[in-house]
Design an enzyme around this catalytic site. Structure first.
Site, PDB file in Angstrom:
ATOM      1  CE  LYS A 227     108.830 -32.745 -45.150  1.00 26.25           C
ATOM      2  NZ  LYS A 227     109.453 -31.807 -44.216  1.00 26.25           N
TER       3      LYS A 227
ATOM      4  N   GLY B 106     110.652 -28.337 -38.731  1.00 22.27           N
ATOM      5  CA  GLY B 106     111.270 -27.073 -39.095  1.00 22.27           C
ATOM      6  C   GLY B 106     110.416 -26.017 -39.721  1.00 22.27           C
TER       7      GLY B 106
ATOM      8  CB  SER C 241     116.974 -21.129 -45.468  1.00 24.39           C
ATOM      9  OG  SER C 241     115.712 -21.449 -44.847  1.00 24.39           O
TER      10      SER C 241
ATOM     11  NE  ARG D 171     117.800 -35.270 -43.386  1.00 25.18           N
ATOM     12  CZ  ARG D 171     116.670 -34.575 -43.761  1.00 25.18           C
ATOM     13  NH1 ARG D 171     116.930 -33.757 -44.765  1.00 25.18           N
ATOM     14  NH2 ARG D 171     115.557 -34.939 -42.986  1.00 25.18           N
TER      15      ARG D 171
ATOM     16  CG  ASP E 184     114.736 -31.559 -47.965  1.00 25.07           C
ATOM     17  OD1 ASP E 184     115.557 -31.148 -47.027  1.00 25.07           O
ATOM     18  OD2 ASP E 184     113.598 -31.202 -48.231  1.00 25.07           O
TER      19      ASP E 184
ATOM     20  CE  LYS F  15     118.221 -29.008 -44.656  1.00 23.83           C
ATOM     21  NZ  LYS F  15     117.005 -27.972 -44.664  1.00 23.83           N
TER      22      LYS F  15
HETATM   23  C1  S3P Z   1     111.524 -26.435 -46.729  1.00 14.59           C
HETATM   24  C2  S3P Z   1     112.803 -25.769 -46.820  1.00 14.59           C
HETATM   25  C3  S3P Z   1     114.057 -26.797 -46.961  1.00 14.59           C
HETATM   26  C4  S3P Z   1     114.038 -28.114 -46.770  1.00 14.59           C
HETATM   27  C5  S3P Z   1     112.734 -28.344 -45.819  1.00 14.59           C
HETATM   28  C6  S3P Z   1     111.286 -27.881 -46.048  1.00 14.59           C
HETATM   29  C7  S3P Z   1     110.360 -25.524 -46.847  1.00 14.59           C
HETATM   30  O1  S3P Z   1     114.668 -26.264 -45.638  1.00 14.59           O
HETATM   31  O2  S3P Z   1     114.998 -28.676 -46.362  1.00 14.59           O
HETATM   32  O3  S3P Z   1     112.775 -29.881 -45.838  1.00 14.59           O
HETATM   33  O4  S3P Z   1     109.220 -26.239 -46.847  1.00 14.59           O
HETATM   34  O5  S3P Z   1     110.524 -24.427 -47.040  1.00 14.59           O
HETATM   35  P1  S3P Z   1     115.504 -24.666 -45.437  1.00 14.59           P
HETATM   36  O6  S3P Z   1     114.553 -23.731 -45.610  1.00 14.59           O
HETATM   37  O7  S3P Z   1     116.176 -24.937 -44.093  1.00 14.59           O
HETATM   38  O8  S3P Z   1     116.561 -25.082 -46.490  1.00 14.59           O
END
Ligand code: S3P
Length: 425
Positions: free
Chosen positions: A20, A92, A165, A343, A312, A339
């Site tokens: 993803k 997000g 993050s 969670r 995740d 999230k």
């Molecule tokens: C992601 C980063 C993570 C992860 C999300 C996907 C990404 O979130 O939990 O499912 O693709 O950059 P955070 O950046 O909030 O840690």
């Protein structure tokens, strides 16, 4: 709604839908590259389809040719002011990374999302992007979507991120493509680095050293991108197979980027038998086959340092901890509260419904195992990873586990139910 029930073992050879995180980045970075990019293995989950729709709204031609997604990149300054509000859906990653790109555009964009996304914190990206010069407004003083963004005339910043993050780091780096000077992002614990890998392979001038990423204003050039299977999706079957004695599962061509493989380390620490085969690298991403043989597992402790490498995967780790021998403690996981659902609360509440001894902590949870898992009706909270984790709990339960609102699984893992049916014996 779908239901799972006790099985003897998981057996077979499968592939898993595309990663993803990498799929989102492939669409975003290809859209602002010069020339055509062809993306194979793209995840056609709802989140990544939201990213495609947003970039189509910004005037980019993106075609799904079955085997591959073809993106006609228009370069850094080829996006057009959208005629309507862009919808990031449940994603997000879409909202936060897109905001970084929009910070570099002089036109006005409004980005919204579904009920869950409109509750998630956006100040974490709005604050640094404003420091770079973008104007970002939203509800709750700019912390909540819909976000209204007008960018342009950015200057580089040196930013020590208060959270580990990848979404925050990536938003700043993407804005950095449009900024005069060296954009620097510092992280205490390094988060997933797919943005850095893809920027490197598309020609950006980027350096990485001990948690510090430095990017110069750079042009990008379209390329062929191969998306590996998503280790976060593989995790559900990997963890279940590891914990059911007699299982033998091979998951082919999974992304094994070291910033994502915390799940393998944790399962091994719990005593799992996991091997990697056919390892290769593409676009800076390690890819390989995961071979899992089932055994009885024992409890473990997870702390803050490993969180970004498996955040995740905590829902499924919690489920496996419920059948492992001993007390598993998960701490330093506050990020789980923001999230797609909270969670920590979602998992503890739903696991208790099945008779699992779980306790909510302010920054994680404790699970006392092994448990005799019962059946019951489970709420997903519209959160794909809660729905799938609780479906895995059903594989150990003495009566069926019914997952309410399970449609959300399509956010990240279309075909989850079918793949489970194929390997459940
Ligand atoms: C992601 C980063 C993570 C992860 C999300 C996907 C990404 O979130 O939990 O499912 O693709 O950059 P955070 O950046 O909030 O840690």
């Amino acid at each position: 709604m779908f239901a799972t029930h006790k099985i003897h073992k998981l057996e077979g050879k499968i592939t898993i839908p595309g990663d993803k995180s990498i799929s989102h980045r492939a669409v975003m970075l290809s859209s602002i590259s010069k020339g055509t990019s062809r993306v194979s293995g793209f995840l056609r989950g709802e989140d990544c389809l939201s990213t495609i729709a947003c970039f189509q709204g910004l005037g980019i031609e993106i075609e799904d040719k079955g085997e591959e997604i073809v993106i006609d990149g228009k370069g850094l300054n080829g996006l057009k002011e959208p005629e309507n509000v862009l919808d990031a859906g449940n994603s997000g990653t879409t909202m936060r990374l897109l905001s970084g790109i929009l910070a570099g555009q002089e036109f006005l964009t409004i980005v919204t999302g579904d009920g869950s996304l409109r509750k998630r914190p956006m100040a974490r990206i709005a604050t640094p992007l404003r420091q770079m010069g973008a104007t970002i407004e939203g509800r709750d003083k700019g912390n909540l979507a819909p976000l209204v963004i007008r960018g342009g005339n950015l200057k580089a910043i040196d930013y020590a991120s208060p959270v580990s993050s990848a979404q925050v780091k990536s938003a700043i780096l993407l804005a950095g493509l449009y900024s005069e000077g060296n954009t620097i992002v510092r992280e205490e614990i390094v988060s997933r680095d797919h943005t850095e890998n893809m920027l490197t392979s598309l020609g950006a001038n980027i350096k990485r050293e001990n948690g510090v990423v430095t990017l110069e204003k750079s042009e990008l050039f379209g390329q062929d991108i191969q998306v590996p299977g998503d280790i976060s999706s593989a995790a559900f079957f990997m963890a279940a197979a590891a914990a059911i004695p007699g299982s033998h599962l091979i998951i082919e061509r999974v992304g094994l980027n070291p910033t994502r493989t915390g799940i393998i380390d944790v399962l091994k620490a719990m005593g799992a038998d996991i091997e990697i085969d056919n390892l290769f690298t593409s676009g800076g991403e390690e890819i390989g086959d995961i071979i899992v043989k089932g055994k009885k597992l024992k409890a473990t402790s997870l702390t803050k340092e490993i969180m970004p490498r498996l955040i995740d995967e905590i829902p499924v780790i919690a489920v496996i901890a419920a059948v492992a021998e001993g007390k598993t403690t998960i701490t330093g996981a506050e990020e789980l509260k923001v999230k797609e659902s909270n969670r920590i609360t979602s998992m503890v509440t739903e696991m208790k419904k099945l008779g699992i001894q779980a306790t909510e902590l302010s920054d994680g949870m404790e699970i006392e195992g092994p448990n005799e898992i019962g059946g019951g009706q489970i709420e997903s909270y519209g959160d794909h990873r809660i729905a799938m984790a609780m479906a895995i709990a059903g594989l150990f339960a003495n009566a069926p586990v019914e997952i309410q609102n399970s449609e959300c699984i399509a956010v990240s893992f279309p075909g989850f139910e079918e793949t489970l049916k194929e390997i459940a014996k």
